[in-house]
Design an enzyme around this catalytic site. Structure first.
Site, PDB file in Angstrom:
ATOM      1  N   CYS A  68       6.184 -13.473   2.896  1.00 55.03           N
ATOM      2  CA  CYS A  68       6.287 -12.249   3.685  1.00 55.03           C
ATOM      3  C   CYS A  68       5.019 -12.087   4.520  1.00 55.03           C
ATOM      4  O   CYS A  68       3.917 -12.288   4.021  1.00 55.03           O
ATOM      5  CB  CYS A  68       6.464 -11.036   2.770  1.00 55.03           C
ATOM      6  SG  CYS A  68       6.483  -9.455   3.662  1.00 55.03           S
ATOM      7  N   CYS A  85       0.848  -1.189   0.000  1.00 55.08           N
ATOM      8  CA  CYS A  85       0.000   0.000   0.000  1.00 55.08           C
ATOM      9  C   CYS A  85       0.884   1.238   0.000  1.00 55.08           C
ATOM     10  O   CYS A  85       2.077   1.175   0.268  1.00 55.08           O
ATOM     11  CB  CYS A  85      -0.909   0.033   1.228  1.00 55.08           C
ATOM     12  SG  CYS A  85      -2.054  -1.347   1.357  1.00 55.08           S
TER      13      CYS A  85
END
Length: 457
Positions: free
Chosen positions: A394, A13
């Site tokens: 991740c 983001c």
């Protein structure tokens, strides 16, 4: 036989915040989000405040699809925050678009978050038992619930208490009362920087945004730091002592724009040095060096320069294809690759080619690229990667799929070479990557599984 799909980690983001009472904060935020569009194409949103109330507009799609001039002009205030999103957690629904805006006992608050919490489910269950109601499926709502629960005295005190509860990666921008706030997790995994803009300040995920909006770079927000911007200027509070700085290595390898600087490291220069390290580790007797654009370009130029080889535009990117949609058939998925990238036969014909990309996650796109370059006439294709093998997922804000779908977790280097169809395959070593970055204060967990923050695997 494994089925492997997309080759790239999904961007996480991007966040932007501005406090500038005499300027058009909504329009500057719109420009800031445009500069951060590479970090998320799923949804976009802007919240503005006049110091008393907060107005928000958000929607699904690119910044240009969500905002018209009319909408931007209607967002009036002296400070604003914005968000572009790809969902590492939570489903892709409008209800999950940010910024999140809440009413609570002290007034209104808006929050935009880049990152991912590793204890979000645990915190959500605890808050739920104490009566909290959730309207989204994202961990950002957990954060805003914690802040409002602790908001008995100053907002800064509430943020310190919230940070004590959070595990994971977060860079936050917050509108509250008459101030703009930015904070970063104690490891500094996700980036956040400060810019000076006339009579105000701004916060952004990347420094390239400051150039776009006309701001002057001041500095990066430090790990564990809380930055407050109000009518009296900028104030810093150390909300949490820095534990161990571990900036995300993939910001430099793939995620960030090359014209950004993160924690005093130039992204483009870091990528160029990755190519130099690749050349020193694996020199190839070749006629031409090409890149998989865009994030492989700087490394390819570094590789070619170090070995004195010519660089050519062997793979051309269609700049007007922004998003990948899930295609129902394998044939349509392969068409999607050809829509994005095409081999330049006039450059490749009868050449021994070194092709440099930044990463391989699952493998299929890489195999199609090698096949494409061969069909364009290349005699040899040597595939070099400017990151170590991605063998672990991740948990800190980048979507890299499950561990069992990562090709480097399931195959050895020679098996991957055969899978993608290259004449040779070489990944940069972890040591080479650290030499290129000039620091060991980075998270390498997706390569070696050594997570700096506890995770549930």
């Amino acid at each position: 036989m494994f089925e492997f799909g997309e080759d790239k980690p999904k961007e996480e983001c991007g966040v932007f915040g501005i406090y500038a009472p005499t300027q058009e904060v909504a329009r500057l935020t719109y420009y800031g989000l445009y500069a951060l569009q590479h970090r998320g194409q799923e949804s976009a949103g802007i919240a503005v405040s006049d110091g008393r109330s907060i107005d928000v507009h958000k929607g699904m799609g690119l910044v240009s699809e969500v905002f018209s001039d009319r909408v931007v002009d209607c967002l009036k205030g002296k400070m604003a925050i914005g968000h572009v999103r790809y969902s590492p957690t939570g489903s892709g629904l409008l209800t999950n678009a940010q910024p999140l805006v809440v009413h609570y006992q002290k007034g209104m608050m808006a929050l935009a978050h880049n990152g991912s919490l590793t204890n979000a489910l645990e915190l959500r269950e605890e808050l739920g038992k104490n009566g909290a109601v959730f309207q989204t499926t994202i961990d950002s709502e957990v954060i805003i619930n914690l802040i409002t629960r602790y908001r008995q005295e100053s907002l800064e005190d509430a943020l310190v208490k919230t940070m004590l509860d959070l595990r994971g990666a977060y860079a936050l921008v917050i509108l509250a009362e008459d101030k703009l706030i930015g904070l970063r997790d104690p490891h500094g995994v996700r980036p956040l920087c400060i810019g000076r803009m006339g009579d105000g300040y701004c916060l952004a995920s990347e420094s390239c945004v400051l150039d776009t909006t006309g701001a002057e770079f001041v500095r990066d927000v430090e790990p564990g730091e809380i930055v407050v911007i109000d009518e009296d200027g900028l104030h810093s509070h150390q909300g949490f002592s820095e534990i161990e700085r571990t900036s995300c290595a993939f910001e430099y390898i793939h995620i960030a724009r090359p014209d950004s600087t993160i924690d005093q490291l130039s992204v483009s220069e870091s990528r160029r040095r990755m190519g130099i390290e690749l050349a020193r580790e694996y020199p190839v007797d070749a006629d031409l060096v090409i890149a998989v654009p865009d994030s492989g370009t700087a490394s390819a130029l570094g590789y070619a320069s170090e070995l004195g080889l010519p660089f050519g535009d062997g793979v051309i990117k269609n700049c007007y294809v922004h998003r990948t949609f899930i295609q129902p058939t394998q044939e349509m998925r392969e068409m999607d690759v050809r829509l994005k990238l095409n081999a330049n036969a006039s450059v490749l014909k009868n050449k021994r080619v070194v092709m440099i990309d930044d990463s391989i996650v699952q493998g299929t796109t890489s195999s199609k690229l090698v096949e494409m370059v061969r069909k364009a006439g290349a005699k040899e294709v040597h595939f070099l990667i400017s990151s170590p093998p991605v063998a672990y997922p991740c948990f800190f804000g980048i979507d890299t799929v499950k561990r069992e779908k990562l090709i480097a977790n399931q195959m050895g280097i020679e098996e991957i070479r055969e899978f993608v169809g290259a004449d040779s395959l070489h990944y940069i070593s972890e040591g080479g990557l650290l030499r290129a970055l000039g620091t060991d204060c980075v998270c390498l967990a997706c390569f070696n599984g050594a997570y700096p923050i506890p995770v549930l695997t």
